[in-house]
Each structure stands twice: as C-alpha cells, then as structure tokens.
Scaffold this motif. Structure first.
Motif, short mmCIF file in Angstrom:
data_model
loop_
_atom_site.label_atom_id
_atom_site.label_comp_id
_atom_site.label_asym_id
_atom_site.label_seq_id
_atom_site.Cartn_x
_atom_site.Cartn_y
_atom_site.Cartn_z
N PRO A 1 0.81 -1.23 0.00
CA PRO A 1 0.00 0.00 0.00
C PRO A 1 0.84 1.28 0.00
CG PRO A 1 -0.96 -1.60 1.49
CD PRO A 1 0.36 -2.18 1.02
N LYS B 1 -8.70 7.45 -10.30
CA LYS B 1 -9.30 6.31 -9.61
C LYS B 1 -8.26 5.20 -9.48
CE LYS B 1 -13.23 3.17 -10.02
NZ LYS B 1 -14.34 2.76 -10.86
N TYR B 2 -8.29 4.53 -8.33
CA TYR B 2 -7.48 3.33 -8.13
C TYR B 2 -8.44 2.16 -7.99
CZ TYR B 2 -4.85 -0.28 -5.76
OH TYR B 2 -4.30 -1.49 -5.40
N ASP B 3 -8.26 1.16 -8.81
CA ASP B 3 -9.11 -0.02 -8.82
C ASP B 3 -8.45 -1.10 -7.99
OD1 ASP B 3 -10.58 -2.27 -9.47
OD2 ASP B 3 -10.74 -1.74 -11.59
N GLU B 4 -9.19 -1.73 -7.08
CA GLU B 4 -8.64 -2.77 -6.21
C GLU B 4 -8.12 -3.98 -6.99
OE1 GLU B 4 -8.11 -2.70 -2.93
OE2 GLU B 4 -8.84 -0.65 -2.83
N GLN B 5 -8.53 -4.14 -8.25
CA GLN B 5 -8.04 -5.26 -9.06
C GLN B 5 -6.65 -4.96 -9.64
OE1 GLN B 5 -11.40 -4.25 -9.47
NE2 GLN B 5 -11.99 -5.93 -8.14
N TYR C 1 -4.88 1.73 -12.33
CA TYR C 1 -5.06 3.16 -12.10
C TYR C 1 -5.81 3.73 -13.30
CZ TYR C 1 -0.83 2.60 -9.20
OH TYR C 1 0.09 2.18 -8.29
#
Length: 136
Positions: free
Chosen positions: A93, A113-117, A120
């Motif tokens: 992180p 946006k940052y995507d958990e998958q 970016y």
C-alpha cells in the motif's frame, strides 16, 4: 528496526507534515507517535529494492514536473484522455501511494481512480496533434 520500517515511518511523517503544515514541537511529537502506532505490514527483502527504485523515480520526477509545466505554459495542451495503467506487481500500500503520488506530481497527469483489481485510471493532458492537409 529494519530499513523498510524506517522508510515507512519517514513516509508516514512526510504525509503527516504535508497534511498539517505545522513543524511545531507538539505536532512533531504527535506525528512521530502516529507513525509508530499505525500498523506495520510484513517485510520482505524484495521490498527494499522496490522502495529504492521509487525514491529514484521521485528524484527524476522533480525536473520532469518543471519541464512539463514550462511546456504547458508555452504550448497549450488541449487534448484530454483517460487511460488505464496496470499497477506494478508486488506493490505494498505504501508503494501504491507513492506510485499515485508520482503520477499526479507531474502537471500533465493525475490519477482519478485506483481499482482494487490493480489498475489506475489516469487523466492525461496532451497537445493536439496537427492534421496534415492532403492536396488532391
């Protein structure tokens, strides 16, 4: 205390000082206490190499940011685009935060946006390409 732990504490203190903009003694004590009280992740030897690489990228990004700012001033950038970039493998992180910081630090890009998958969303500003007129 390992090198990774020290780098994590420095990162946390830097974020604290950026958020508070106060270098008073009481604020420094609070920042150090928070940096030590926040949970720490597991440490692996490969992380130190990743941290050093990111620190180098930060050093390179500073002159790049000035160069891009001058480009935007001298030549308007009218074209916008949103692209998706894959997060580098094995990112903690803290390193993901630094990646987002680096992308956003330069004037022509910002992470929206940052995507958990592991993606970016990056907003780019570019110069409009001139269209070449063809004579028939």
């Amino acid at each position: 205390m390992g090198t990774i732990t020290i780098l994590n504490i420095i990162l946390r203190l830097t974020i604290w000082f950026l958020l508070t903009a106060d270098f008073g003694l009481a604020n420094i004590i609070i920042g150090v206490a928070i940096a030590f009280l926040l949970p720490h992740g597991s440490i692996s030897p490969g992380k130190l190499k990743d941290w050093l690489r990111v620190l180098w990228e930060i050093m390179v990004a500073i002159p790049q940011a000035y160069f891009e700012a001058i480009q935007i001033i001298l030549r308007p950038h009218n074209e916008e685009e949103i692209v998706r970039e894959k997060v580098k493998p094995r990112r903690t992180p803290g390193l993901i935060f630094l990646d987002i910081f680096l992308i956003t630090f330069t004037p022509k890009t910002i992470v929206t946006k940052y995507d958990e998958q592991g993606w970016y969303e990056v907003h780019l500003v570019r110069r409009k390409k001139k269209k070449i007129k063809q004579k028939l």
